[in-house]
Scaffold this motif. Structure first.
Motif, PDB file in Angstrom:
ATOM      1  N   GLU A 141      47.116   1.844 113.777  1.00 44.14           N
ATOM      2  CA  GLU A 141      47.040   2.720 114.947  1.00 44.14           C
ATOM      3  C   GLU A 141      47.873   2.224 116.123  1.00 44.14           C
ATOM      4  O   GLU A 141      48.348   3.012 116.914  1.00 44.14           O
ATOM      5  N   ASP A 142      48.014   0.909 116.241  1.00 42.69           N
ATOM      6  CA  ASP A 142      48.772   0.358 117.358  1.00 42.69           C
ATOM      7  C   ASP A 142      49.475  -0.907 116.886  1.00 42.69           C
ATOM      8  O   ASP A 142      49.126  -1.479 115.862  1.00 42.69           O
ATOM      9  N   TYR A 163      52.360   9.188 114.706  1.00 40.91           N
ATOM     10  CA  TYR A 163      52.386   8.590 116.039  1.00 40.91           C
ATOM     11  C   TYR A 163      52.983   9.615 116.987  1.00 40.91           C
ATOM     12  O   TYR A 163      53.912  10.334 116.624  1.00 40.91           O
ATOM     13  N   PHE A 167      54.494   6.967 121.942  1.00 35.89           N
ATOM     14  CA  PHE A 167      54.368   5.724 121.176  1.00 35.89           C
ATOM     15  C   PHE A 167      55.712   5.354 120.558  1.00 35.89           C
ATOM     16  O   PHE A 167      56.163   4.205 120.650  1.00 35.89           O
ATOM     17  N   TYR A 190      47.713   8.852 119.591  1.00 35.25           N
ATOM     18  CA  TYR A 190      48.482   7.618 119.446  1.00 35.25           C
ATOM     19  C   TYR A 190      49.777   7.856 118.724  1.00 35.25           C
ATOM     20  O   TYR A 190      50.112   8.825 118.192  1.00 35.25           O
TER      21      TYR A 190
END
Length: 190
Positions: A141-142, A163, A167, A190
């Motif tokens: 996710e990140d 994404y 992002f 995200y």
């Protein structure tokens, strides 16, 4: 005549050594009759492995290890190869990034596509030699902010997870030396 025989012997040894160093061993049985230091590339893909065989620890000159399409969930703490530059762990069952990889500062390429990784470790930047990181089809996710410290990273594949545009732009501008592979941007959080 002796000089010719000696020259021929040296050439034969050099060619034999070169051939062995380029050989891809595709099973542990294949490695039983060779010196462990001559195993440079080992491909144990599609072997249905659920854990790392202890026998491979003898291959201290290993530069490339292919473990794709197995059932691996983790790497043991003793997993260490001082010369390893390329590891392929794609299509396994990893939920966490293998911490054992962080000890191998000489790694240049890590392939972990199609696992179940949700995050990368904060200290991913300890892999200063890393040039390629493939994480396609993982629910990451990140990305850790320390990723920007990987100045040799040339390619990061994050396809298979949506994404948003912000992002993607953030990471493109933070790491202009790196080529990112994203799917089309989404209208998501995200």
């Amino acid at each position: 005549m002796k000089k010719l025989a000696l020259t021929f012997s040296i050439i034969w040894l050099c060619l034999n050594s070169f051939t062995q160093s380029n050989h891809i061993y595709s099973s542990l049985d294949e490695t039983k009759n060779v010196h462990p230091d001559s195993v440079i590339v080992l491909d144990l893909s599609k072997d249905k492995l659920t854990e790392i065989p202890l026998e491979i620890l003898a291959f201290t000159s290993l530069k490339e290890l292919r473990l794709t399409k197995n059932k691996l969930k983790s790497l043991p703490p003793y997993f260490y190869f001082p010369a390893l530059e390329i590891i392929d762990l794609s299509k396994n069952d990893f939920y966490d990034f293998p911490v054992a990889l962080l000890k191998m500062k000489q790694l240049k390429e890590i392939y972990m596509g199609k696992n179940n990784l949700a995050a990368l470790p904060e200290d991913i930047d300890s892999l200063k030699s890393l040039e390629i990181l493939e994480l396609w089809f993982n629910p990451v996710e990140d990305l850790p902010e320390n990723l920007v410290n990987l100045k040799k990273l040339k390619f990061l594949d994050l396809r298979g997870y949506n994404y948003n545009e912000a992002f993607q732009k953030k990471w493109h501008s933070a790491m202009p030396w790196c080529t990112f592979e994203f799917d089309l941007a989404c209208n998501c959080a995200y």
